[in-house]
Design a protein around this motif. Structure first.
Motif, PDB file in Angstrom:
ATOM      1  N   TYR A  27      69.504  -9.696 -21.709  1.00  0.00           N
ATOM      2  CA  TYR A  27      69.857 -10.871 -22.509  1.00  0.00           C
ATOM      3  C   TYR A  27      69.300 -10.760 -23.930  1.00  0.00           C
ATOM      4  O   TYR A  27      70.001 -11.037 -24.909  1.00  0.00           O
ATOM      5  CB  TYR A  27      69.330 -12.139 -21.836  1.00  0.00           C
ATOM      6  CG  TYR A  27      69.519 -13.385 -22.667  1.00  0.00           C
ATOM      7  CD1 TYR A  27      70.767 -13.994 -22.773  1.00  0.00           C
ATOM      8  CD2 TYR A  27      68.450 -13.939 -23.362  1.00  0.00           C
ATOM      9  CE1 TYR A  27      70.946 -15.139 -23.551  1.00  0.00           C
ATOM     10  CE2 TYR A  27      68.618 -15.080 -24.144  1.00  0.00           C
ATOM     11  CZ  TYR A  27      69.868 -15.665 -24.232  1.00  0.00           C
ATOM     12  OH  TYR A  27      70.034 -16.787 -25.009  1.00  0.00           O
ATOM     13  N   LEU A  28      68.061 -10.344 -24.055  1.00  0.00           N
ATOM     14  CA  LEU A  28      67.453 -10.253 -25.382  1.00  0.00           C
ATOM     15  C   LEU A  28      68.158  -9.219 -26.255  1.00  0.00           C
ATOM     16  O   LEU A  28      68.473  -9.478 -27.419  1.00  0.00           O
ATOM     17  CB  LEU A  28      65.966  -9.906 -25.264  1.00  0.00           C
ATOM     18  CG  LEU A  28      65.050 -10.959 -24.652  1.00  0.00           C
ATOM     19  CD1 LEU A  28      63.643 -10.405 -24.504  1.00  0.00           C
ATOM     20  CD2 LEU A  28      65.035 -12.234 -25.482  1.00  0.00           C
ATOM     21  N   ARG A  29      68.399  -8.058 -25.696  1.00  0.00           N
ATOM     22  CA  ARG A  29      69.002  -6.986 -26.482  1.00  0.00           C
ATOM     23  C   ARG A  29      70.509  -7.183 -26.651  1.00  0.00           C
ATOM     24  O   ARG A  29      71.108  -6.606 -27.570  1.00  0.00           O
ATOM     25  CB  ARG A  29      68.723  -5.623 -25.831  1.00  0.00           C
ATOM     26  CG  ARG A  29      67.245  -5.246 -25.878  1.00  0.00           C
ATOM     27  CD  ARG A  29      67.025  -3.840 -25.313  1.00  0.00           C
ATOM     28  NE  ARG A  29      67.750  -2.842 -26.080  1.00  0.00           N
ATOM     29  CZ  ARG A  29      67.327  -2.287 -27.210  1.00  0.00           C
ATOM     30  NH1 ARG A  29      66.151  -2.649 -27.724  1.00  0.00           N
ATOM     31  NH2 ARG A  29      68.048  -1.371 -27.822  1.00  0.00           N
ATOM     32  N   GLY A  30      71.131  -7.993 -25.751  1.00  0.00           N
ATOM     33  CA  GLY A  30      72.561  -8.239 -25.822  1.00  0.00           C
ATOM     34  C   GLY A  30      72.898  -9.443 -26.666  1.00  0.00           C
ATOM     35  O   GLY A  30      72.951  -9.353 -27.910  1.00  0.00           O
ATOM     36  N   PRO A  31      73.100 -10.607 -26.043  1.00  0.00           N
ATOM     37  CA  PRO A  31      73.505 -11.789 -26.804  1.00  0.00           C
ATOM     38  C   PRO A  31      72.562 -12.160 -27.948  1.00  0.00           C
ATOM     39  O   PRO A  31      73.007 -12.620 -28.993  1.00  0.00           O
ATOM     40  CB  PRO A  31      73.548 -12.890 -25.730  1.00  0.00           C
ATOM     41  CG  PRO A  31      73.763 -12.176 -24.455  1.00  0.00           C
ATOM     42  CD  PRO A  31      73.061 -10.865 -24.581  1.00  0.00           C
ATOM     43  N   GLU A  32      71.262 -11.969 -27.766  1.00  0.00           N
ATOM     44  CA  GLU A  32      70.316 -12.397 -28.798  1.00  0.00           C
ATOM     45  C   GLU A  32      70.105 -11.352 -29.890  1.00  0.00           C
ATOM     46  O   GLU A  32      69.593 -11.689 -30.964  1.00  0.00           O
ATOM     47  CB  GLU A  32      68.966 -12.757 -28.161  1.00  0.00           C
ATOM     48  CG  GLU A  32      69.009 -13.973 -27.257  1.00  0.00           C
ATOM     49  CD  GLU A  32      69.210 -15.273 -28.025  1.00  0.00           C
ATOM     50  OE1 GLU A  32      69.091 -15.274 -29.268  1.00  0.00           O
ATOM     51  OE2 GLU A  32      69.500 -16.282 -27.367  1.00  0.00           O
ATOM     52  N   ARG A  33      70.434 -10.108 -29.626  1.00  0.00           N
ATOM     53  CA  ARG A  33      70.246  -9.015 -30.587  1.00  0.00           C
ATOM     54  C   ARG A  33      68.791  -8.880 -31.034  1.00  0.00           C
ATOM     55  O   ARG A  33      68.499  -8.503 -32.175  1.00  0.00           O
ATOM     56  CB  ARG A  33      71.153  -9.185 -31.821  1.00  0.00           C
ATOM     57  CG  ARG A  33      72.619  -9.343 -31.499  1.00  0.00           C
ATOM     58  CD  ARG A  33      73.141  -8.217 -30.634  1.00  0.00           C
ATOM     59  NE  ARG A  33      73.032  -6.908 -31.291  1.00  0.00           N
ATOM     60  CZ  ARG A  33      73.121  -5.740 -30.633  1.00  0.00           C
ATOM     61  NH1 ARG A  33      73.291  -5.742 -29.312  1.00  0.00           N
ATOM     62  NH2 ARG A  33      73.048  -4.610 -31.293  1.00  0.00           N
ATOM     63  N   LYS A  38      62.156  -3.082 -26.111  1.00  0.00           N
ATOM     64  CA  LYS A  38      62.819  -1.816 -25.790  1.00  0.00           C
ATOM     65  C   LYS A  38      63.052  -1.638 -24.292  1.00  0.00           C
ATOM     66  O   LYS A  38      62.334  -2.200 -23.465  1.00  0.00           O
ATOM     67  CB  LYS A  38      61.977  -0.637 -26.293  1.00  0.00           C
ATOM     68  CG  LYS A  38      61.606  -0.696 -27.763  1.00  0.00           C
ATOM     69  CD  LYS A  38      62.820  -0.698 -28.669  1.00  0.00           C
ATOM     70  CE  LYS A  38      62.420  -0.671 -30.134  1.00  0.00           C
ATOM     71  NZ  LYS A  38      63.600  -0.756 -31.018  1.00  0.00           N
ATOM     72  N   GLU A  39      64.033  -0.817 -23.975  1.00  0.00           N
ATOM     73  CA  GLU A  39      64.213  -0.375 -22.590  1.00  0.00           C
ATOM     74  C   GLU A  39      63.733   1.057 -22.484  1.00  0.00           C
ATOM     75  O   GLU A  39      64.314   1.967 -23.086  1.00  0.00           O
ATOM     76  CB  GLU A  39      65.672  -0.455 -22.145  1.00  0.00           C
ATOM     77  CG  GLU A  39      65.845   0.059 -20.717  1.00  0.00           C
ATOM     78  CD  GLU A  39      67.237  -0.134 -20.150  1.00  0.00           C
ATOM     79  OE1 GLU A  39      67.625   0.646 -19.266  1.00  0.00           O
ATOM     80  OE2 GLU A  39      67.944  -1.062 -20.598  1.00  0.00           O
ATOM     81  N   GLY A  40      62.661   1.247 -21.713  1.00  0.00           N
ATOM     82  CA  GLY A  40      62.133   2.583 -21.513  1.00  0.00           C
ATOM     83  C   GLY A  40      62.429   3.105 -20.130  1.00  0.00           C
ATOM     84  O   GLY A  40      63.060   4.142 -19.961  1.00  0.00           O
ATOM     85  N   CYS A  41      62.002   2.379 -19.107  1.00  0.00           N
ATOM     86  CA  CYS A  41      62.126   2.857 -17.730  1.00  0.00           C
ATOM     87  C   CYS A  41      62.997   1.960 -16.860  1.00  0.00           C
ATOM     88  O   CYS A  41      63.505   2.393 -15.833  1.00  0.00           O
ATOM     89  CB  CYS A  41      60.748   2.968 -17.095  1.00  0.00           C
ATOM     90  SG  CYS A  41      59.901   1.367 -16.915  1.00  0.00           S
ATOM     91  N   ALA A  81      58.868 -20.705 -21.831  1.00  0.00           N
ATOM     92  CA  ALA A  81      59.062 -20.262 -23.216  1.00  0.00           C
ATOM     93  C   ALA A  81      58.818 -18.769 -23.294  1.00  0.00           C
ATOM     94  O   ALA A  81      57.966 -18.219 -22.579  1.00  0.00           O
ATOM     95  CB  ALA A  81      58.115 -20.998 -24.156  1.00  0.00           C
ATOM     96  N   VAL A  82      59.563 -18.113 -24.162  1.00  0.00           N
ATOM     97  CA  VAL A  82      59.453 -16.668 -24.339  1.00  0.00           C
ATOM     98  C   VAL A  82      59.178 -16.369 -25.804  1.00  0.00           C
ATOM     99  O   VAL A  82      59.786 -16.972 -26.694  1.00  0.00           O
ATOM    100  CB  VAL A  82      60.755 -15.957 -23.913  1.00  0.00           C
ATOM    101  CG1 VAL A  82      60.676 -14.472 -24.231  1.00  0.00           C
ATOM    102  CG2 VAL A  82      61.004 -16.158 -22.432  1.00  0.00           C
ATOM    103  N   GLU A  83      58.262 -15.448 -26.025  1.00  0.00           N
ATOM    104  CA  GLU A  83      57.990 -14.975 -27.376  1.00  0.00           C
ATOM    105  C   GLU A  83      58.145 -13.455 -27.395  1.00  0.00           C
ATOM    106  O   GLU A  83      57.575 -12.756 -26.556  1.00  0.00           O
ATOM    107  CB  GLU A  83      56.577 -15.378 -27.815  1.00  0.00           C
ATOM    108  CG  GLU A  83      56.326 -15.179 -29.293  1.00  0.00           C
ATOM    109  CD  GLU A  83      55.042 -15.854 -29.751  1.00  0.00           C
ATOM    110  OE1 GLU A  83      54.834 -15.929 -30.977  1.00  0.00           O
ATOM    111  OE2 GLU A  83      54.248 -16.296 -28.906  1.00  0.00           O
ATOM    112  N   THR A  84      58.938 -12.954 -28.320  1.00  0.00           N
ATOM    113  CA  THR A  84      59.138 -11.513 -28.457  1.00  0.00           C
ATOM    114  C   THR A  84      58.367 -11.011 -29.664  1.00  0.00           C
ATOM    115  O   THR A  84      57.812 -11.789 -30.444  1.00  0.00           O
ATOM    116  CB  THR A  84      60.628 -11.173 -28.615  1.00  0.00           C
ATOM    117  OG1 THR A  84      61.096 -11.692 -29.866  1.00  0.00           O
ATOM    118  CG2 THR A  84      61.453 -11.783 -27.477  1.00  0.00           C
TER     119      THR A  84
END
Length: 479
Positions: A27-33, A38-41, A81-84
């Motif tokens: 969701y973060l890397r897709g709709p939210e950009r 990162k996706e590592g594993c 709540a989420v913080e990136t």
């Protein structure tokens, strides 16, 4: 049905139409950009996807924890709540960001956001105290360039810096999240798949009785891999992480009771107080992000023969409490594991709590984790021993192992060889021979059958040497 409502980097979100098994990372890397995560594993091992999740702590403030976005399902964010990493430096760089820059702690940069968020979360929790604590806190993060030195230096520099006072803002956020969450069971459906999140144990019992084939999830540290690696689909998933009745810890005379939804991080202090060896085993259990999400009950109910916690609890004589509808029952934990992949649990029945006896003055206990890596690695052998003495004579013995059979299991023949005799070199030799009758271990990538049998026998002797005192058997941490 309701949308998934949460706060992302300070802004309200309401999401619907996405499959319940959509991961937060997707969701973060897709709709939210938001591609800083990162996706590592995609299995919770490397920490590149680390995010900060906040939820009301029940006292008007916020509880913060770093988790792996790659194996966290999106509906689990409801009322949280989420913080990136993008949000940490929205006004001014966070202390860990400044220290990472000052020490040139980023090389290729791929792992850097995960390290930054994890160390920031640890700093906010007050967990950074010295160099070893920094190493412990990044045990779930991998640097592909092996540039750990400057990263650890940055964490040490942050450890001494004062915490900001965010109590007013935290109270406002907690109230905001409480209004989002609501008091009823949260129901989310998309594409014909259902996610249920009960708020109390009675609602959980009712939901599981109605959907006995549902998949129970808490931290999804295992179920997440079933999705990301095996591409499995689940018609109904029931989230137990919000069931307050399963999140309690009770310290009573002679026993410790932990609800099934207590996370490994929440349980850590209690395990260490019970016995330092138990605390050390769990310090090496996965990384902080996994311990922040995974639960005591999940590690037991999963039934893995290489789970670290069950053998230790079996050696201690733990009792498991289960519930199905309005009915409750209890059994010794060792009797819960029937064979590989099968436990004594009926459809619609769930683990509610585990009760652990304290160690008595006449008892001696030890636990040992043997793995290829010190941190964040699966055990080849996990051994836990408890002996009761009258003078020099062993009057009761409990020797439990993980990684030696299709289930966590007691070594009954080895136990019998010890009882009624002094715990001397002859006793450990008898136990070593008896272990060959107790176990026929498998050969696999982690260890051979011969290695496992020899290691199990050597650990019994190691326990004897440690009880003698003055015999060094443990290697100190490397600075």
């Amino acid at each position: 049905m309701a949308p998934i409502r949460f706060v992302l980097n300070g802004e309200d979100r309401s999401v619907e139409g996405l499959a319940p098994t959509t991961t937060v990372l997707q969701y973060l890397r897709g709709p939210e950009r938001l591609t800083g995560t990162k996706e590592g594993c995609a299995e919770g091992d490397c920490g590149a996807c680390t995010i900060l999740v906040e939820q009301p702590d029940g006292a008007g403030g916020l509880a913060r924890r770093a988790v792996n976005a790659c194996i966290t399902f999106l509906p689990a964010l409801h009322g949280r709540a989420v913080e990136t990493v993008e949000h940490l430096g929205r006004d001014t760089p966070a202390p860990i960001q400044r220290e990472m820059v000052a020490r040139h702690a980023s090389q290729c940069g791929f792992c850097t956001p995960g390290f930054v968020v994890q160390l920031h979360a640890a700093w906010r929790a007050g967990s950074l105290t010295d160099r070893q604590s920094v190493k412990d806190e990044i045990a779930g993060n991998l640097c592909r360039c092996t540039g750990y030195g400057p990263i650890v230096d940055a964490g040490v520099a942050v450890a001494a810096q004062a915490q900001p006072d965010t109590s007013v803002a935290d109270a406002a956020t907690a109230a905001r999240l409480g209004a989002m969450r609501g008091a009823e069971t949260f129901r989310y459906e998309a594409g014909g798949r259902l996610w249920l999140s009960p708020g109390d144990v009675d609602a959980l019992a009712d939901a599981y009785a109605e959907h006995p084939d549902a998949t129970l999830v808490a931290g999804a540290t295992d179920v997440g891999l079933w999705v990301t690696k095996q591409h499995r689909e689940f018609p109904v998933m029931i989230d137990v992480s919000r069931v307050a009745d399963l999140s309690h810890v009770e310290e009573a005379p002679g026993r410790l009771v932990l609800g099934a939804a207590v996370t490994h991080s929440q349980a850590m202090a209690h395990w260490t107080a019970l016995h330092p060896d138990l605390g050390e085993v769990m310090r090496r259990f996965a990384g902080p992000q996994v311990r922040n999400a995974g639960t005591v009950g999940g590690n037991i109910a999963n039934g893995s023969p290489i789970g670290d916690l069950p053998p230790v609890l079996i050696a201690l004589g733990a009792v498991l409490h289960l519930r199905r509808g309005d009915e409750a029952r209890s059994l010794l934990l060792e009797d819960f594991f029937l064979e590989y992949g099968r436990q004594d649990r009926a459809p619609g029945e769930f683990v509610a709590a585990v009760e652990v006896p304290v160690i008595e003055p006449e008892e001696r206990f030890a636990a040992y984790k043997i793995s290829k890596r010190t941190d964040s690695d699966i055990s080849a052998v996990l051994a836990a021993f408890k002996l009761r003495f009258e003078g020099r004579i062993v009057v009761a013995a409990r020797l439990a192992f993980g990684g030696m059979a299709g289930t966590p299991k007691r070594a009954l023949n080895a136990e019998s060889s010890l009882v009624g005799r002094p715990f001397d070199a002859a006793a450990t030799a008898r136990a070593a021979a008896a272990l060959e009758d107790d176990f026929q271990p498998l050969d696999d990538l982690r260890a051979s059958a011969d290695y496992r049998l020899k290691t199990a026998a050597n650990l019994v002797e190691r326990f004897r040497l440690e009880l003698l005192g003055g015999v060094p058997t443990r290697i100190a941490e490397v600075a």
